[in-house]
Motif scaffolding. Structure first.
Motif, PDB file in Angstrom:
ATOM      1  N   GLU A  32       0.686  -1.102   0.032  1.00 59.23           N
ATOM      2  CA  GLU A  32      -0.128   0.094  -0.135  1.00 59.23           C
ATOM      3  C   GLU A  32       0.985   1.388  -0.036  1.00 59.23           C
ATOM      4  N   ARG A  33       1.986   1.148  -0.486  1.00 57.81           N
ATOM      5  CA  ARG A  33       3.045   2.431  -0.209  1.00 57.81           C
ATOM      6  C   ARG A  33       2.651   3.279  -1.396  1.00 57.81           C
ATOM      7  N   ILE A  34       2.467   4.642  -1.053  1.00 55.80           N
ATOM      8  CA  ILE A  34       2.128   5.755  -2.253  1.00 55.80           C
ATOM      9  C   ILE A  34       3.441   6.392  -2.586  1.00 55.80           C
ATOM     10  N   ARG A  35       3.659   6.350  -3.871  1.00 58.10           N
ATOM     11  CA  ARG A  35       4.900   7.291  -4.523  1.00 58.10           C
ATOM     12  C   ARG A  35       4.286   7.912  -5.418  1.00 58.10           C
ATOM     13  N   ALA A  36       4.953   9.134  -5.402  1.00 64.93           N
ATOM     14  CA  ALA A  36       4.880   9.836  -6.877  1.00 64.93           C
ATOM     15  C   ALA A  36       6.462  10.374  -7.425  1.00 64.93           C
ATOM     16  N   THR A  37       6.499  10.069  -8.467  1.00 65.70           N
ATOM     17  CA  THR A  37       7.920  10.078  -9.146  1.00 65.70           C
ATOM     18  C   THR A  37       7.957  11.112 -10.211  1.00 65.70           C
ATOM     19  N   ASP A  38       8.699  12.224 -10.138  1.00 65.79           N
ATOM     20  CA  ASP A  38       8.703  13.216 -11.093  1.00 65.79           C
ATOM     21  C   ASP A  38       7.600  13.793 -11.956  1.00 65.79           C
ATOM     22  N   VAL A  39       6.593  14.043 -10.973  1.00 68.65           N
ATOM     23  CA  VAL A  39       5.087  14.171 -11.513  1.00 68.65           C
ATOM     24  C   VAL A  39       5.120  15.617 -12.068  1.00 68.65           C
ATOM     25  N   THR A  40       4.541  15.911 -13.024  1.00 65.95           N
ATOM     26  CA  THR A  40       3.941  16.901 -13.830  1.00 65.95           C
ATOM     27  C   THR A  40       2.482  16.975 -14.041  1.00 65.95           C
ATOM     28  N   PHE A  41       1.844  17.893 -14.025  1.00 67.34           N
ATOM     29  CA  PHE A  41       0.318  18.200 -14.396  1.00 67.34           C
ATOM     30  C   PHE A  41       0.074  19.459 -14.826  1.00 67.34           C
ATOM     31  N   LYS A  50      -1.762  22.458  -3.774  1.00 66.65           N
ATOM     32  CA  LYS A  50      -1.881  21.026  -2.766  1.00 66.65           C
ATOM     33  C   LYS A  50      -3.185  20.314  -2.971  1.00 66.65           C
ATOM     34  N   SER A  51      -4.087  20.977  -3.578  1.00 65.96           N
ATOM     35  CA  SER A  51      -5.481  20.142  -3.919  1.00 65.96           C
ATOM     36  C   SER A  51      -5.122  19.434  -5.208  1.00 65.96           C
ATOM     37  N   THR A  52      -4.536  20.103  -6.272  1.00 66.52           N
ATOM     38  CA  THR A  52      -4.131  19.239  -7.422  1.00 66.52           C
ATOM     39  C   THR A  52      -3.459  18.052  -7.098  1.00 66.52           C
ATOM     40  N   LEU A  53      -2.143  18.236  -6.286  1.00 68.67           N
ATOM     41  CA  LEU A  53      -1.285  17.045  -5.883  1.00 68.67           C
ATOM     42  C   LEU A  53      -2.207  16.155  -5.185  1.00 68.67           C
ATOM     43  N   GLY A  54      -2.984  16.705  -4.276  1.00 72.22           N
ATOM     44  CA  GLY A  54      -3.939  15.459  -3.595  1.00 72.22           C
ATOM     45  C   GLY A  54      -4.710  14.772  -4.632  1.00 72.22           C
ATOM     46  N   ARG A  55      -5.373  15.489  -5.486  1.00 69.16           N
ATOM     47  CA  ARG A  55      -6.036  14.605  -6.467  1.00 69.16           C
ATOM     48  C   ARG A  55      -5.396  13.568  -7.324  1.00 69.16           C
ATOM     49  N   LEU A  56      -4.173  13.975  -7.409  1.00 68.39           N
ATOM     50  CA  LEU A  56      -3.084  12.740  -8.267  1.00 68.39           C
ATOM     51  C   LEU A  56      -2.814  11.980  -7.409  1.00 68.39           C
ATOM     52  N   ARG A 104       0.589  14.368 -16.098  1.00 67.62           N
ATOM     53  CA  ARG A 104       1.183  14.302 -17.514  1.00 67.62           C
ATOM     54  C   ARG A 104       2.325  13.741 -17.731  1.00 67.62           C
ATOM     55  N   THR A 105       3.444  13.849 -17.010  1.00 66.40           N
ATOM     56  CA  THR A 105       4.436  12.992 -17.009  1.00 66.40           C
ATOM     57  C   THR A 105       4.773  12.361 -15.659  1.00 66.40           C
ATOM     58  N   GLY A 106       5.757  11.397 -15.633  1.00 65.31           N
ATOM     59  CA  GLY A 106       5.769  10.786 -14.288  1.00 65.31           C
ATOM     60  C   GLY A 106       4.610   9.716 -13.906  1.00 65.31           C
ATOM     61  N   ALA A 107       4.831   9.259 -12.728  1.00 65.95           N
ATOM     62  CA  ALA A 107       4.011   8.346 -12.159  1.00 65.95           C
ATOM     63  C   ALA A 107       3.618   8.516 -10.954  1.00 65.95           C
ATOM     64  N   VAL A 108       2.289   8.177 -10.432  1.00 73.47           N
ATOM     65  CA  VAL A 108       1.621   8.076  -9.020  1.00 73.47           C
ATOM     66  C   VAL A 108       1.440   6.576  -8.887  1.00 73.47           C
ATOM     67  N   THR A 109       1.994   5.769  -7.659  1.00 71.26           N
ATOM     68  CA  THR A 109       1.790   4.481  -8.008  1.00 71.26           C
ATOM     69  C   THR A 109       1.508   4.000  -6.553  1.00 71.26           C
ATOM     70  N   VAL A 110       0.658   2.965  -6.086  1.00 73.97           N
ATOM     71  CA  VAL A 110       0.533   2.165  -4.957  1.00 73.97           C
ATOM     72  C   VAL A 110       0.993   0.670  -5.115  1.00 73.97           C
ATOM     73  N   GLY A 111       1.971   0.470  -4.227  1.00 71.17           N
ATOM     74  CA  GLY A 111       2.692  -0.873  -4.508  1.00 71.17           C
ATOM     75  C   GLY A 111       3.181  -1.029  -5.637  1.00 71.17           C
ATOM     76  N   ASP A 112       3.787   0.036  -6.227  1.00 68.33           N
ATOM     77  CA  ASP A 112       4.438  -0.038  -7.575  1.00 68.33           C
ATOM     78  C   ASP A 112       3.715  -0.399  -8.707  1.00 68.33           C
TER      79      ASP A 112
END
Length: 578
Positions: free
Chosen positions: A339-348, A380-386, A394-402
């Motif tokens: 259940e680990r949440i990770r954001a990697t080099d995210v743009t939006f 903040k809210s935009t990041l929360g929605r991602l 738009r680029t990068g990735a937001v993952t749960v458990g990879d």
């Protein structure tokens, strides 16, 4: 400027209508059969009247006349009965079709990506759910059955007229050019005209909704005149669109009048001349004239209702267009490993070429409580929605458990992470109905426990009917804090592993909000919580704090370390404590 939701093509509309027909073959063919029989019964009287004229001309008896009149009355009774049951079956079929279409539209609407809804604005969707559904309601319940009856009656009447003699075809053909030219001219322009008309209603709704929702801002900034001008401009555009469709009708209808009046006059004159030449009898001329005269009513209904059907076709295309919104995620079937949440080099970006988040990376541990703070508009809210999987980056990735959140089906995604905002809706129904949306099989004990977890059990128990008290539209109105507590209790029932709380306690006074958050903390023990808030006591209680400024995370660490670093967070903390 908002982007309208898509509209289905004519091909898609025809395919959907064909699908509906295949779903109800018995009722469809039954209704068509009864309408044909009713049309056939209506064709007997002109022939009987023609025979009566010939009999009188040749000399007849009163008994023969009485027989013909009795037959005439019998066919009229049969026609009335057949028409009654044909219309009844058509109405039942129409109700079933309309119910199915509404259910599919609601299902497609609820499946819309939230980002698409926000981009399109509320006006377009409100117009489709309101005006377009109402228009289609009229078209399916009344216009389509009447138009079908008129078409069948017209064809049957024309065939009957031609059985009188070949010469009847000539007067009928004289009305075809005006009919074809008028129809081609009208149909080529009508759909685009009605689409523009519907689009103007959407824009009016958008402007009215935005003005009403932002009324305090409008008043504070003195924007009343600007909003009135915007409304006037929308109404002027709607006026122009409606004037165009009215112009189409004022040209189309007179052309149609000519197309079915000319055959009647020519049939009488041409038939009279043929009678003087001995080619046909007076009874044939009478029957042919009556048949051609009978064509006026169904053709007139075909022409008149065609305008309604064009609007219905436009509304159906707009309703079906909701299903054509592309998904913003494609489920791959991958299973998250934890259940680990990770954001990697995210743009939006909401608008192409204008990023609001820039290269954000953050790693949230399982069971960790992270607070996101920063000035308004920082992202903040935009990041929360991602992080909640509402928007894909738009680029990068937001993952749960990879596994990227956008690779998970929505039902599965909500079992991993859920978003709760300060905007809450109370659905029409009981308090229990509003809560068990999150878990349909929840018992009353589980519901009451969830309410107790958010300090709402006491006031819910005090309601006249407790959990069975009707709330929402038509029921008891809940205050904003009560509605927020109901939403939070719903969240407790949903039991996701990770929560993104976006100002989730903003409508509750600070002392009660702090108590509520402490209660929630006990309930959410062991779960990952990402809290977006301006009240910094949330940050003080968090394991780590992320400071968001200008779409970037400028600081990320425990409260005490950030205060000691004397950076942006320390300044926020100092100003909040003053």
């Amino acid at each position: 400027m908002t982007t309208a939701l898509p509209v289905a093509s004519n091909k898609d509309v025809r395919a959907y209508v064909a699908t509906l027909a295949r779903r109800h073959p018995r009722m469809l063919w039954g209704a068509l059969g009864l309408h044909l029989l009713a049309a056939g019964a209506a064709l007997a009287p002109p022939r009987l009247i023609g025979d009566l004229v010939e009999s009188v001309e040749a000399g007849t008896t009163a008994g023969h006349v009485d027989l013909l009149l009795a037959l005439l009355a019998g066919f009229l009774v049969i026609q009335v009965l057949l028409t009654r049951y044909a219309r009844l079956l058509s109405q039942v079929l129409g109700e079933q079709v309309l119910a199915e279409l509404r259910e599919e539209f609601v299902e497609n609407t609820l499946a819309l990506p939230l980002g698409t809804v926000e981009e399109a604005g509320s006006g377009d969707l409100l117009t489709r759910t309101g005006r377009d559904v109402d228009q289609l309601n009229w078209s399916i319940r009344y216009a389509l059955p009447e138009w079908t009856i008129a078409c069948l009656t017209a064809v049957a009447t024309l065939v009957a007229a031609l059985t009188v003699g070949w010469w009847v075809a000539l007067p009928c053909l004289l009305g075809v050019p005006a009919l074809v030219i008028g129809l081609r001219w009208y149909l080529r322009r009508a759909k685009d005209g009605y689409l523009r008309e519907s689009a103007t209603y959407s824009q009016i709704n958008s402007t009215l909704t935005e003005t009403a929702e932002g009324s305090r801002t409008v008043e504070a900034l003195g924007l009343q005149s600007a909003r009135v001008r915007a409304g006037d401009a929308d109404i002027a555009a709607s006026f122009r669109a409606e004037r165009y469709t009215l112009f189409l009708r004022t040209v189309f209808f007179p052309a149609m009048e000519i197309s079915y009046l000319v055959p009647t006059v020519v049939t009488l004159l041409f038939g009279g001349w043929l009678y003087t030449q001995g080619v046909c009898s007076l009874g044939d001329v009478t029957a042919a004239t009556l048949y051609v005269q009978m064509l006026i009513d169904p053709v007139d209904r075909i022409v008149s209702i065609l305008d309604e059907l064009q609007m219905g076709n436009t509304s159906l295309a707009r309703l079906l267009g909701v299903a054509h919104v592309p998904d913003d995620r494609v489920a791959t079937g991958a299973e998250p490993a934890g259940e680990r949440i990770r954001a990697t080099d995210v743009t939006f970006s909401y608008v192409e070429g204008r990023d609001v988040l820039h290269g954000i990376s953050m790693d949230v541990g399982v069971g960790e409580r992270v607070a996101m703070v920063g000035p308004s508009g920082a992202g903040k809210s935009t990041l929360g929605r991602l992080l909640a999987g509402i928007h894909p980056p738009r680029t990068g990735a937001v993952t749960v458990g990879d596994v990227p959140l956008v690779d998970l089906p929505l039902d599965e995604l909500r079992g991993h992470v859920a978003l709760v905002t300060q905007e809450h809706h109370v659905f029409a129904g009981t308090v229990r109905d509003n809560l068990v949306l999150a878990r349909p099989g929840a018992s009353d004990t589980e519901v009451l426990d969830a309410l107790a977890a958010v300090d709402a059990r006491e006031w819910v128990s005090a309601l006249p009917d407790g959990l069975d008290t009707a709330v929402g539209s038509g029921g008891r109105a809940l205050t904003a804090p009560q509605a927020q507590q109901v939403a939070l209790a719903r969240l407790v029932l949903a039991d996701p592993h990770t929560l993104v709380l976006d100002e989730a306690t903003s409508l509750i006074d600070p002392r009660a909000a702090r108590h509520l958050e402490r209660s929630l903390a006990a309930v959410l023990e062991g779960r990952t919580v990402i809290a977006i808030a301006h009240r910094l006591f949330s940050a003080h209680d968090a394991d780590r704090v992320a400071v968001v400024e200008d779409g970037r995370i400028t600081e990320f660490g425990p409260h005490d370390e950030l205060v000691a670093a004397r950076g942006s967070y320390a300044r926020l903390w100092d100003s909040w404590r003053i």
